[in-house]
Motif scaffolding. Structure first.
Motif, PDB file in Angstrom:
ATOM      1  N   ARG A   1      -8.622   9.123   1.691  1.00 41.35           N
ATOM      2  CA  ARG A   1      -8.520   9.699   3.032  1.00 41.35           C
ATOM      3  C   ARG A   1      -9.063   8.752   4.097  1.00 41.35           C
ATOM      4  O   ARG A   1      -8.531   8.687   5.207  1.00 41.35           O
ATOM      5  CB  ARG A   1      -9.241  11.048   3.076  1.00 41.35           C
ATOM      6  CG  ARG A   1      -8.465  12.118   2.339  1.00 41.35           C
ATOM      7  CD  ARG A   1      -9.155  13.455   2.350  1.00 41.35           C
ATOM      8  NE  ARG A   1      -8.338  14.450   1.655  1.00 41.35           N
ATOM      9  CZ  ARG A   1      -8.769  15.617   1.274  1.00 41.35           C
ATOM     10  NH1 ARG A   1     -10.013  15.993   1.515  1.00 41.35           N
ATOM     11  NH2 ARG A   1      -7.955  16.462   0.649  1.00 41.35           N
ATOM     12  N   SER A   2     -10.125   8.007   3.760  1.00 42.73           N
ATOM     13  CA  SER A   2     -10.678   7.063   4.739  1.00 42.73           C
ATOM     14  C   SER A   2      -9.686   5.928   5.016  1.00 42.73           C
ATOM     15  O   SER A   2      -9.545   5.494   6.160  1.00 42.73           O
ATOM     16  CB  SER A   2     -12.033   6.513   4.269  1.00 42.73           C
ATOM     17  OG  SER A   2     -11.879   5.627   3.184  1.00 42.73           O
ATOM     18  N   VAL A   3      -8.994   5.466   3.995  1.00 42.51           N
ATOM     19  CA  VAL A   3      -7.988   4.422   4.191  1.00 42.51           C
ATOM     20  C   VAL A   3      -6.787   4.996   4.949  1.00 42.51           C
ATOM     21  O   VAL A   3      -6.226   4.340   5.835  1.00 42.51           O
ATOM     22  CB  VAL A   3      -7.551   3.800   2.845  1.00 42.51           C
ATOM     23  CG1 VAL A   3      -6.417   2.802   3.039  1.00 42.51           C
ATOM     24  CG2 VAL A   3      -8.740   3.133   2.170  1.00 42.51           C
ATOM     25  N   ALA A   4      -6.420   6.222   4.642  1.00 46.59           N
ATOM     26  CA  ALA A   4      -5.292   6.871   5.321  1.00 46.59           C
ATOM     27  C   ALA A   4      -5.559   7.027   6.818  1.00 46.59           C
ATOM     28  O   ALA A   4      -4.632   6.926   7.625  1.00 46.59           O
ATOM     29  CB  ALA A   4      -4.993   8.223   4.688  1.00 46.59           C
ATOM     30  N   LYS A   5      -6.806   7.247   7.196  1.00 46.16           N
ATOM     31  CA  LYS A   5      -7.134   7.370   8.629  1.00 46.16           C
ATOM     32  C   LYS A   5      -6.754   6.112   9.394  1.00 46.16           C
ATOM     33  O   LYS A   5      -6.415   6.174  10.574  1.00 46.16           O
ATOM     34  CB  LYS A   5      -8.624   7.660   8.817  1.00 46.16           C
ATOM     35  CG  LYS A   5      -8.996   9.091   8.528  1.00 46.16           C
ATOM     36  CD  LYS A   5     -10.472   9.324   8.768  1.00 46.16           C
ATOM     37  CE  LYS A   5     -10.859  10.739   8.388  1.00 46.16           C
ATOM     38  NZ  LYS A   5     -12.288  10.990   8.543  1.00 46.16           N
ATOM     39  N   GLY A  61       8.843   7.823   4.301  1.00 48.01           N
ATOM     40  CA  GLY A  61       9.834   8.758   3.780  1.00 48.01           C
ATOM     41  C   GLY A  61      10.719   8.155   2.708  1.00 48.01           C
ATOM     42  O   GLY A  61      10.605   6.997   2.338  1.00 48.01           O
ATOM     43  N   TYR A  62      11.592   9.018   2.197  1.00 50.35           N
ATOM     44  CA  TYR A  62      12.577   8.622   1.193  1.00 50.35           C
ATOM     45  C   TYR A  62      13.732   9.596   1.260  1.00 50.35           C
ATOM     46  O   TYR A  62      13.539  10.809   1.272  1.00 50.35           O
ATOM     47  CB  TYR A  62      11.957   8.606  -0.203  1.00 50.35           C
ATOM     48  CG  TYR A  62      12.911   8.153  -1.288  1.00 50.35           C
ATOM     49  CD1 TYR A  62      13.584   6.946  -1.187  1.00 50.35           C
ATOM     50  CD2 TYR A  62      13.136   8.930  -2.407  1.00 50.35           C
ATOM     51  CE1 TYR A  62      14.459   6.525  -2.174  1.00 50.35           C
ATOM     52  CE2 TYR A  62      13.996   8.517  -3.412  1.00 50.35           C
ATOM     53  CZ  TYR A  62      14.656   7.313  -3.286  1.00 50.35           C
ATOM     54  OH  TYR A  62      15.522   6.905  -4.266  1.00 50.35           O
ATOM     55  N   SER A  63      14.929   9.051   1.277  1.00 52.60           N
ATOM     56  CA  SER A  63      16.142   9.848   1.431  1.00 52.60           C
ATOM     57  C   SER A  63      16.388  10.747   0.227  1.00 52.60           C
ATOM     58  O   SER A  63      16.273  10.309  -0.926  1.00 52.60           O
ATOM     59  CB  SER A  63      17.335   8.911   1.613  1.00 52.60           C
ATOM     60  OG  SER A  63      18.543   9.607   1.467  1.00 52.60           O
ATOM     61  N   LEU A  70       0.864  -1.174   0.000  1.00 50.86           N
ATOM     62  CA  LEU A  70       0.000   0.000   0.000  1.00 50.86           C
ATOM     63  C   LEU A  70       0.903   1.226   0.000  1.00 50.86           C
ATOM     64  O   LEU A  70       1.735   1.395   0.894  1.00 50.86           O
ATOM     65  CB  LEU A  70      -0.883  -0.033   1.246  1.00 50.86           C
ATOM     66  CG  LEU A  70      -1.867   1.071   1.499  1.00 50.86           C
ATOM     67  CD1 LEU A  70      -2.848   1.215   0.352  1.00 50.86           C
ATOM     68  CD2 LEU A  70      -2.622   0.804   2.803  1.00 50.86           C
ATOM     69  N   TYR A  71       0.745   2.059  -1.029  1.00 47.44           N
ATOM     70  CA  TYR A  71       1.640   3.206  -1.222  1.00 47.44           C
ATOM     71  C   TYR A  71       0.849   4.499  -1.133  1.00 47.44           C
ATOM     72  O   TYR A  71      -0.043   4.753  -1.937  1.00 47.44           O
ATOM     73  CB  TYR A  71       2.323   3.083  -2.589  1.00 47.44           C
ATOM     74  CG  TYR A  71       3.198   4.243  -2.972  1.00 47.44           C
ATOM     75  CD1 TYR A  71       4.133   4.767  -2.095  1.00 47.44           C
ATOM     76  CD2 TYR A  71       3.102   4.809  -4.236  1.00 47.44           C
ATOM     77  CE1 TYR A  71       4.943   5.828  -2.466  1.00 47.44           C
ATOM     78  CE2 TYR A  71       3.912   5.861  -4.621  1.00 47.44           C
ATOM     79  CZ  TYR A  71       4.825   6.369  -3.726  1.00 47.44           C
ATOM     80  OH  TYR A  71       5.633   7.414  -4.088  1.00 47.44           O
ATOM     81  N   PHE A  72       1.167   5.302  -0.131  1.00 46.06           N
ATOM     82  CA  PHE A  72       0.571   6.627   0.034  1.00 46.06           C
ATOM     83  C   PHE A  72       1.513   7.647  -0.592  1.00 46.06           C
ATOM     84  O   PHE A  72       2.679   7.732  -0.221  1.00 46.06           O
ATOM     85  CB  PHE A  72       0.364   6.951   1.517  1.00 46.06           C
ATOM     86  CG  PHE A  72      -0.679   6.100   2.172  1.00 46.06           C
ATOM     87  CD1 PHE A  72      -2.017   6.454   2.120  1.00 46.06           C
ATOM     88  CD2 PHE A  72      -0.326   4.938   2.842  1.00 46.06           C
ATOM     89  CE1 PHE A  72      -2.990   5.678   2.727  1.00 46.06           C
ATOM     90  CE2 PHE A  72      -1.287   4.146   3.453  1.00 46.06           C
ATOM     91  CZ  PHE A  72      -2.622   4.508   3.390  1.00 46.06           C
ATOM     92  N   THR A  73       0.973   8.420  -1.536  1.00 44.14           N
ATOM     93  CA  THR A  73       1.789   9.378  -2.263  1.00 44.14           C
ATOM     94  C   THR A  73       1.059  10.708  -2.441  1.00 44.14           C
ATOM     95  O   THR A  73      -0.172  10.757  -2.391  1.00 44.14           O
ATOM     96  CB  THR A  73       2.184   8.818  -3.656  1.00 44.14           C
ATOM     97  OG1 THR A  73       3.037   9.761  -4.313  1.00 44.14           O
ATOM     98  CG2 THR A  73       0.976   8.538  -4.521  1.00 44.14           C
ATOM     99  N   GLN A 123      -0.244   9.220  10.669  1.00 44.09           N
ATOM    100  CA  GLN A 123       0.703  10.330  10.827  1.00 44.09           C
ATOM    101  C   GLN A 123       0.708  11.270   9.620  1.00 44.09           C
ATOM    102  O   GLN A 123       1.328  12.324   9.662  1.00 44.09           O
ATOM    103  CB  GLN A 123       2.122   9.787  11.051  1.00 44.09           C
ATOM    104  CG  GLN A 123       2.261   8.881  12.252  1.00 44.09           C
ATOM    105  CD  GLN A 123       1.924   9.600  13.545  1.00 44.09           C
ATOM    106  OE1 GLN A 123       2.290  10.755  13.745  1.00 44.09           O
ATOM    107  NE2 GLN A 123       1.210   8.919  14.432  1.00 44.09           N
ATOM    108  N   GLY A 124       0.051  10.874   8.535  1.00 45.20           N
ATOM    109  CA  GLY A 124       0.032  11.708   7.332  1.00 45.20           C
ATOM    110  C   GLY A 124       1.395  11.786   6.670  1.00 45.20           C
ATOM    111  O   GLY A 124       1.782  12.833   6.149  1.00 45.20           O
TER     112      GLY A 124
END
Length: 148
Positions: free
Chosen positions: A99-103, A129-131, A45-48, A108-109
Motif C-alpha cells: 500500500r505504501s508503494v501504491a500511494k 487495465g486489461y481488455s 512493477l505489477y499491481f494486482t 488511482q488504485g
C-alpha cells in the motif's frame, strides 16, 4: 509402444521446461531497484488483486505466463505488489508495504497496472487495465520498448 513412450518423454520434457521458465517475482521494490541497477535492467512493477480482480487473473495467464513473455522476461526485474482481499495470501507487513508503494506509483488504485521504471524509480511508462477481449498487444508494445 515406442510412440507412446516418445510422447510421454516429450510431454515430460515440455513440463520441465515450463517449470524451469517460471518467472522470478520480487515483492520489495527497493531490493528490485538494486538488482536492476546491478544488471542494467528495466523494472516492471505489477499491481494486482490476485484473488478478486478478474482482469488481473486473465493478464497473468495471457501475458505474464505466455511463452512470448517468458522469452523476453530476462530483460526485466519483475515486482509484483498484490492487494488481495483474503487476509491469508500475504502478510500484514507485506500488505502495508504494498500500500505504501501504491500511494506513490498507483495513486488511482488501478488494477491491473504495469509500471515500467528505471532502477532509480523514474517512471518510464505505464499501462492500466486489461481488455476483456484478452488482447495482450498493448502490454507487449509496452514491454518490447525496453527489450535489449
Amino acid at each position: 509402444m515406442k510412440k507412446i513412450i516418445s510422447l510421454l518423454v516429450i510431454v515430460a520434457a515440455s513440463t520441465l521446461m515450463t517449470q524451469a521458465q517460471e518467472l522470478q517475482w520480487h515483492t520489495n521494490l527497493e531490493e528490485a531497484k538494486e538488482v536492476a541497477k546491478e544488471n542494467k535492467k528495466t523494472i516492471l512493477l505489477y499491481f494486482t488483486g490476485s484473488d478478486w480482480c478478474a482482469p488481473c487473473k486473465m493478464l497473468k495467464k495471457d501475458f505474464w505466463n505466455s511463452q512470448e513473455f517468458l522469452r523476453i522476461a530476462d530483460n526485466f526485474v519483475l515486482v509484483e505488489l498484490d492487494e488481495p482481499r483474503r487476509m491469508d495470501i500475504i502478510s500484514d507487513e507485506q500488505r502495508k508495504y504494498n500500500r505504501s508503494v501504491a500511494k506513490k506509483y498507483n495513486k488511482q488504485g488501478s488494477y491491473p497496472l504495469v509500471v515500467a521504471m528505471s532502477y532509480k524509480g523514474k517512471v518510464l511508462d505505464e499501462l492500466s487495465g486489461y481488455s476483456m477481449l484478452r488482447d495482450t498487444s498493448l502490454h507487449f508494445a509496452l514491454v518490447n520498448r525496453f527489450v535489449k
